[in-house]
Design a protein around this motif. Structure first.
Motif, PDB file in Angstrom:
ATOM      1  N   SER A 248       0.367  -5.091   7.848  1.00  0.00           N
ATOM      2  CA  SER A 248      -0.193  -4.168   6.858  1.00  0.00           C
ATOM      3  C   SER A 248      -0.793  -2.947   7.555  1.00  0.00           C
ATOM      4  O   SER A 248      -0.979  -2.930   8.776  1.00  0.00           O
ATOM      5  CB  SER A 248      -1.278  -4.869   6.048  1.00  0.00           C
ATOM      6  OG  SER A 248      -2.368  -5.182   6.899  1.00  0.00           O
TER       7      SER A 248
ATOM      8  N   PRO B 110       2.756  -1.947  -1.595  1.00  0.00           N
ATOM      9  CA  PRO B 110       2.141  -2.082  -0.270  1.00  0.00           C
ATOM     10  C   PRO B 110       3.092  -1.643   0.848  1.00  0.00           C
ATOM     11  O   PRO B 110       4.296  -1.837   0.770  1.00  0.00           O
ATOM     12  CB  PRO B 110       1.858  -3.583  -0.151  1.00  0.00           C
ATOM     13  CG  PRO B 110       1.901  -4.112  -1.534  1.00  0.00           C
ATOM     14  CD  PRO B 110       2.809  -3.214  -2.311  1.00  0.00           C
TER      15      PRO B 110
ATOM     16  N   ARG C 125       4.254  -1.739   4.878  1.00  0.00           N
ATOM     17  CA  ARG C 125       4.274  -2.584   6.060  1.00  0.00           C
ATOM     18  C   ARG C 125       4.813  -1.761   7.223  1.00  0.00           C
ATOM     19  O   ARG C 125       5.648  -0.876   7.044  1.00  0.00           O
ATOM     20  CB  ARG C 125       5.149  -3.824   5.865  1.00  0.00           C
ATOM     21  CG  ARG C 125       4.593  -4.796   4.841  1.00  0.00           C
ATOM     22  CD  ARG C 125       3.284  -5.411   5.329  1.00  0.00           C
ATOM     23  NE  ARG C 125       2.738  -6.357   4.378  1.00  0.00           N
ATOM     24  CZ  ARG C 125       1.768  -6.085   3.525  1.00  0.00           C
ATOM     25  NH1 ARG C 125       1.248  -4.888   3.480  1.00  0.00           N
ATOM     26  NH2 ARG C 125       1.314  -7.010   2.710  1.00  0.00           N
TER      27      ARG C 125
END
Length: 84
Positions: free
Chosen positions: A13, A49, A51
């Motif tokens: 992350s 999200p 990565r």
């Protein structure tokens, strides 16, 4: 006898990338926006999200070039400043 192996993720992350490099999450996001660090979204949404590949994080690290031994430090120079 049992051996334990630790799992090293292939992607991390933004927060983990920041922790590994000792930077803020904002700086990591800025690196991504500036094209210095590739990142990938999970899913089709624009706010999905992000990565970051561990290999890409490690590629940002550069060795610090040390001064050659032949270079004299200022405090070791006994001839005095150049302006005298």
């Amino acid at each position: 006898m049992t051996t334990t192996t630790t799992y090293e993720p292939h992607m991390v992350s933004v927060a983990e990338a920041a922790r590994r490099l000792g930077l803020s999450r904002w700086t990591i996001r800025q690196y991504v926006d500036d094209g210095l660090l590739p990142a990938y979204r999970i899913g089709p949404r624009s706010n999905a999200p992000m990565r970051i590949r561990v290999d890409d994080i490690e590629s940002l690290l550069r060795p610090v070039v040390e001064l050659a031994e032949s270079t004299t430090r200022r405090d070791e120079d006994v001839s005095g400043p150049d302006w005298q």
